[in-house]
Design a protein around this motif. Structure first.
Motif, mmCIF file in Angstrom:
data_model
loop_
_atom_site.group_PDB
_atom_site.id
_atom_site.type_symbol
_atom_site.label_atom_id
_atom_site.label_comp_id
_atom_site.label_asym_id
_atom_site.label_seq_id
_atom_site.Cartn_x
_atom_site.Cartn_y
_atom_site.Cartn_z
ATOM 1 N N UNK A 79 0.811 -1.213 0.000
ATOM 2 C CA UNK A 79 0.000 0.000 0.000
ATOM 3 C C UNK A 79 0.843 1.260 0.000
ATOM 4 N N UNK A 80 2.141 1.113 0.255
ATOM 5 C CA UNK A 80 3.031 2.261 0.255
ATOM 6 C C UNK A 80 2.753 3.227 1.389
ATOM 7 N N UNK A 81 2.304 2.683 2.504
ATOM 8 C CA UNK A 81 1.960 3.527 3.656
ATOM 9 C C UNK A 81 2.749 3.074 4.873
ATOM 10 N N UNK A 82 2.636 3.869 5.919
ATOM 11 C CA UNK A 82 3.336 3.582 7.162
ATOM 12 C C UNK A 82 2.902 2.272 7.780
ATOM 13 N N UNK A 83 3.305 2.027 8.982
ATOM 14 C CA UNK A 83 2.984 0.747 9.604
ATOM 15 C C UNK A 83 1.477 0.548 9.748
ATOM 16 N N UNK A 84 1.093 -0.721 9.704
ATOM 17 C CA UNK A 84 -0.293 -1.119 9.925
ATOM 18 C C UNK A 84 -0.335 -1.808 11.282
ATOM 19 N N UNK A 85 -1.177 -1.294 12.156
ATOM 20 C CA UNK A 85 -1.286 -1.859 13.505
ATOM 21 C C UNK A 85 -2.716 -2.291 13.765
ATOM 22 N N UNK A 86 -2.861 -3.324 14.584
ATOM 23 C CA UNK A 86 -4.196 -3.802 14.954
ATOM 24 C C UNK A 86 -4.910 -2.701 15.722
ATOM 25 N N UNK A 87 -6.159 -2.441 15.368
ATOM 26 C CA UNK A 87 -6.956 -1.427 16.070
ATOM 27 C C UNK A 87 -7.343 -1.935 17.452
ATOM 28 N N UNK A 88 -7.506 -1.008 18.367
ATOM 29 C CA UNK A 88 -7.977 -1.361 19.703
ATOM 30 C C UNK A 88 -9.489 -1.603 19.633
ATOM 31 N N UNK A 89 -10.056 -2.280 20.623
ATOM 32 C CA UNK A 89 -11.515 -2.451 20.630
ATOM 33 C C UNK A 89 -12.268 -1.122 20.532
ATOM 34 N N UNK A 90 -11.757 -0.080 21.194
ATOM 35 C CA UNK A 90 -12.413 1.237 21.121
ATOM 36 C C UNK A 90 -12.328 1.812 19.710
ATOM 37 N N UNK A 91 -11.186 1.644 19.046
ATOM 38 C CA UNK A 91 -11.041 2.127 17.674
ATOM 39 C C UNK A 91 -11.963 1.367 16.724
ATOM 40 N N UNK A 92 -12.099 0.052 16.936
ATOM 41 C CA UNK A 92 -12.986 -0.758 16.096
ATOM 42 C C UNK A 92 -14.419 -0.252 16.223
ATOM 43 N N UNK A 93 -14.866 -0.069 17.455
ATOM 44 C CA UNK A 93 -16.242 0.388 17.682
ATOM 45 C C UNK A 93 -16.448 1.791 17.097
ATOM 46 N N UNK A 94 -15.476 2.679 17.265
ATOM 47 C CA UNK A 94 -15.611 4.043 16.739
ATOM 48 C C UNK A 94 -15.665 4.041 15.207
ATOM 49 N N UNK A 95 -14.842 3.210 14.580
ATOM 50 C CA UNK A 95 -14.763 3.194 13.116
ATOM 51 C C UNK A 95 -15.947 2.488 12.460
ATOM 52 N N UNK A 96 -16.465 1.450 13.144
ATOM 53 C CA UNK A 96 -17.477 0.599 12.499
ATOM 54 C C UNK A 96 -18.858 0.674 13.145
ATOM 55 N N UNK A 97 -18.918 1.100 14.410
ATOM 56 C CA UNK A 97 -20.177 1.026 15.141
ATOM 57 C C UNK A 97 -20.499 -0.397 15.557
ATOM 58 N N UNK A 98 -19.532 -1.301 15.410
ATOM 59 C CA UNK A 98 -19.714 -2.717 15.700
ATOM 60 C C UNK A 98 -18.570 -3.192 16.602
ATOM 61 N N UNK A 99 -18.725 -4.399 17.139
ATOM 62 C CA UNK A 99 -17.708 -4.920 18.041
ATOM 63 C C UNK A 99 -16.848 -5.964 17.340
#
Length: 157
Positions: A79-99
């Motif tokens: 993708x030519x981008x910086x590091x990819x890190x696993x999202x935290x549970x809070x980030x997942x919920x904020x980004x998707x509205x799902x768990x």
């Protein structure tokens, strides 16, 4: 049986996209790709896992085959981008509205850049989460690409 609200919303959104699908509800939940595959009678590789990562200060949804793990270093290089890190549970919920464990490939508050694992092409039907850990739906690879506006990539080994 009444579907959980998030699963019913996913079913409605699919219908709006021209994909009429039954949501399969497992009241006890299916918490791993292996368990979901066994419950559905399909190969584990046909499970389209929805994984949220964080890249360049934004969420990244990776739809990957249940038969392997995401190689984040190789994907970041592609993708030519910086590091990819696993999202935290809070980030997942904020980004998707799902768990975690129930993230659907659609139904998010805002569009999320999505990568679709080319290994999923090997299966005529895929299973994806329907907004909650205890609900899934079946779709084809082409339908998954269409509903996510996904980018096809090799994501794992």
């Amino acid at each position: 049986m009444t579907l959980p609200t998030k699963a019913a919303t996913i079913q409605q959104q699919l219908a709006e996209l021209g994909i009429e699908r039954e949501i399969i509800h497992f009241p006890e939940g299916v918490h791993t790709a292996k368990a979901a595959a066994a419950a559905l009678g399909i190969e584990v590789g046909a499970i389209a896992n929805s994984l949220i990562f964080w890249m360049a200060d934004a969420p990244l949804l990776v739809m990957t085959s249940g038969r392997h793990r995401v190689d984040t270093a190789a994907l970041a290089e592609q993708l030519g981008a910086g590091p990819i890190e696993r999202a935290t549970p809070a980030q997942v919920r904020a980004a998707t509205g799902q768990v975690i464990g129930g993230v659907a490939p659609l139904g998010h508050p805002a569009p999320i850049r999505t990568i679709v694992d080319v290994a999923l092409r090997d299966y005529p039907q895929l299973s994806a989460a329907a907004g909650v850990p205890e609900a899934v739906f079946m779709l084809s690879y082409d339908e998954l690409l269409r509903i996510t506006d996904g980018e096809e990539r090799v994501v794992g080994a």
